[in-house]
Design an enzyme around this catalytic site. Sequence first.
Site, PDB file in Angstrom:
ATOM      1  N   LYS A 299       6.297  63.861 -38.719  1.00  0.00           N
ATOM      2  CA  LYS A 299       5.157  63.682 -39.633  1.00  0.00           C
ATOM      3  C   LYS A 299       4.050  64.643 -39.227  1.00  0.00           C
ATOM      4  CE  LYS A 299       2.239  60.338 -41.985  1.00  0.00           C
ATOM      5  NZ  LYS A 299       2.025  58.922 -42.275  1.00  0.00           N
TER       6      LYS A 299
ATOM      7  N   GLY B 172       0.190  61.635 -50.014  1.00  0.00           N
ATOM      8  CA  GLY B 172      -1.199  62.084 -50.053  1.00  0.00           C
ATOM      9  C   GLY B 172      -1.775  61.743 -51.415  1.00  0.00           C
ATOM     10  N   GLY B 173      -2.366  60.560 -51.523  1.00  0.00           N
ATOM     11  CA  GLY B 173      -3.055  60.174 -52.749  1.00  0.00           C
ATOM     12  C   GLY B 173      -2.155  59.780 -53.896  1.00  0.00           C
TER      13      GLY B 173
ATOM     14  N   CYS C 119      -1.741  61.672 -36.021  1.00  0.00           N
ATOM     15  CA  CYS C 119      -2.862  60.776 -36.269  1.00  0.00           C
ATOM     16  C   CYS C 119      -4.149  61.443 -35.795  1.00  0.00           C
ATOM     17  CB  CYS C 119      -2.678  59.443 -35.554  1.00  0.00           C
ATOM     18  SG  CYS C 119      -4.083  58.349 -35.828  1.00  0.00           S
TER      19      CYS C 119
ATOM     20  N   ILE D 199      -8.679  53.759 -37.828  1.00  0.00           N
ATOM     21  CA  ILE D 199      -8.168  52.469 -37.360  1.00  0.00           C
ATOM     22  C   ILE D 199      -7.799  52.568 -35.869  1.00  0.00           C
ATOM     23  CG2 ILE D 199      -6.439  50.658 -37.747  1.00  0.00           C
ATOM     24  CD1 ILE D 199      -8.307  51.153 -40.170  1.00  0.00           C
TER      25      ILE D 199
END
Lengths: 262, 317
Positions: free
Chosen positions: B178, B256-257, B144, B85
């Site tokens: 993060k 995560g998922g 990111c 993105i």
Amino acid sequence: MAVPVYRKATLVSRKESPRGYVHLVIREEQIARTAGPGQFVMVRGWHTGDPILPRPFDIVLADPLKGVFRLCIKVEGKGTRLLSTLKKGSSLYVTGPLGKSITEFDSAGTALLVRGAGAAAVVFLAETLSKLKKPVYTVLSASTKSRLVCRALLEEFSNDVFIATDDGTEGYHGNGTDILDQLIREGKVDTVYTCGSHRFARHVKALDLAGKVKGYLFLEGNMGCGMGDCHGCAVKKDGQDGYFLVCMDGPVFRSRSVVVEP
Amino acid sequence: MRMQDFSRDRLTSVSPDLSVDIAGVRFPNPVMPASGAYEVDEIHDNFFSPSELGAVINKTIFLHPRPGNPPPRIWETPCGMLNAIGIPSDGAEVFIRDKLPALRRLGPPVVVSIAGETMEEWIELAERIEATGMADLLELNLSCPNLSEGIPWSTEEKTLERVVSAVVSRVKLPVIAKLSPVVTDIADMARTAERAGAAALSMINTYKGMAIDIKKKRPALGNITGGLSGPAIRPLAVWAVYSAHEVVKIPIIGMGGIDGPAAAIEFLLAGASAVAVGMYNFIDPFTMKRTIEGIRTYLAEEGYSSVREIIGLAHVK
């Protein structure tokens, strides 16, 4: 604006027409009651991890009394293939109605210039205009006669449907834009909606920029959520920096406001 | 139910306590959205109220507006998706004026996710957010994978230490680091962030990957590479949280998922004090609500009076 819901819905019927395209009628009353032309739903007919994301489809028609709406799906990938094989009575997860509904119907005459699966996007608009007694002229294009999509529905709601095929197997043997240009010359249309072809989109945008019509594009994008979370379905703004999101700012855009891919 | 669970206080507890403590901030429950995967607006409010969440968070903001990456920006993969993105952002000014007050009004603690392109930007942004008085925690998005700047804020230990300690020294707000999983040993990075003064960790950001569009014979994403998320990466994320929990004392927000309560509980048992839901918000907008309710049910069925009792319980001592 109708606020979307996320619901388990039921497949009422499934019919292939023409070959490679499947019409699904889905019962979900809230969506059927509140959907408007131009809006879409996200559909998931699986609990698998592959495919995993829901898929976006334009709402072809919605029947608020029966509580059902119709989709027309071009079978081309994993998700659409799974949806095309669902049996009557199967459950699907649907989110909708999503996107902005078309709310301006003040044109003297509207042309719908569509090709392939793009025809499904404009049926709801054609129906709405016909209920308002507004003239609708549809140019329905395909590579060949057997790939004309949503023909019967468009014939029902349009004052005239002009067929154009690349191979001349039916109607005009050539480019659908020639028919559109003729309609404009005859003074029948001042507004054009197009879907399903980059070539059509470029043509309509050129007409819009030249001040000959108000041009609108139904756009699609790689859409993960349909409601502004994933920011996947970006389309570049024309004349300013940045991107629109097809799901939140569209899916229908004034042609001059976006960059059309070459 | 296991025999040892028949203690008196466990039997008498009717509804388990879901609240957790993240760096001195009380989350009413341990479930929050992952940054950039959930918008607070009328559409989402109609599904369920974001005031029910353990915390709320914004899509990472930068100091200045950014357009994001050219499409295609997302690509479905088995049990997951790639995204590139590029963090489109209105910039700090618009965020502070329009979006932050809306987050604040919801009720749950507000985590503000920020990122800088330079060390000076990290500091300026952190100070500006703190000055609003509307944030409870600052999350530094150090990881990111899609930014063209390519600064490995959390893939190089010295850089990680420098940026975290710089921000920590300038603001009083507790700072969450993060972390990127694209490192040799994420436990080392977790330890480094803790040493630099991070009050909590978010683990993990996406894995860098790519897909090829075989019709176009080109990379599927406009950015060529993207970040992989979804259930495909869950075992990798659980391991990252487990290994970090072994070596740090600060709380971990695991992600995560996560697609529902079972996955969330895995993370809690691995050592996460809270969890964040990302991609699955796209698939089922009720995922976070289901997860909160499912954790409560699990605790009651297993005989726990508080979610805090199961944090890190899977660790073999």
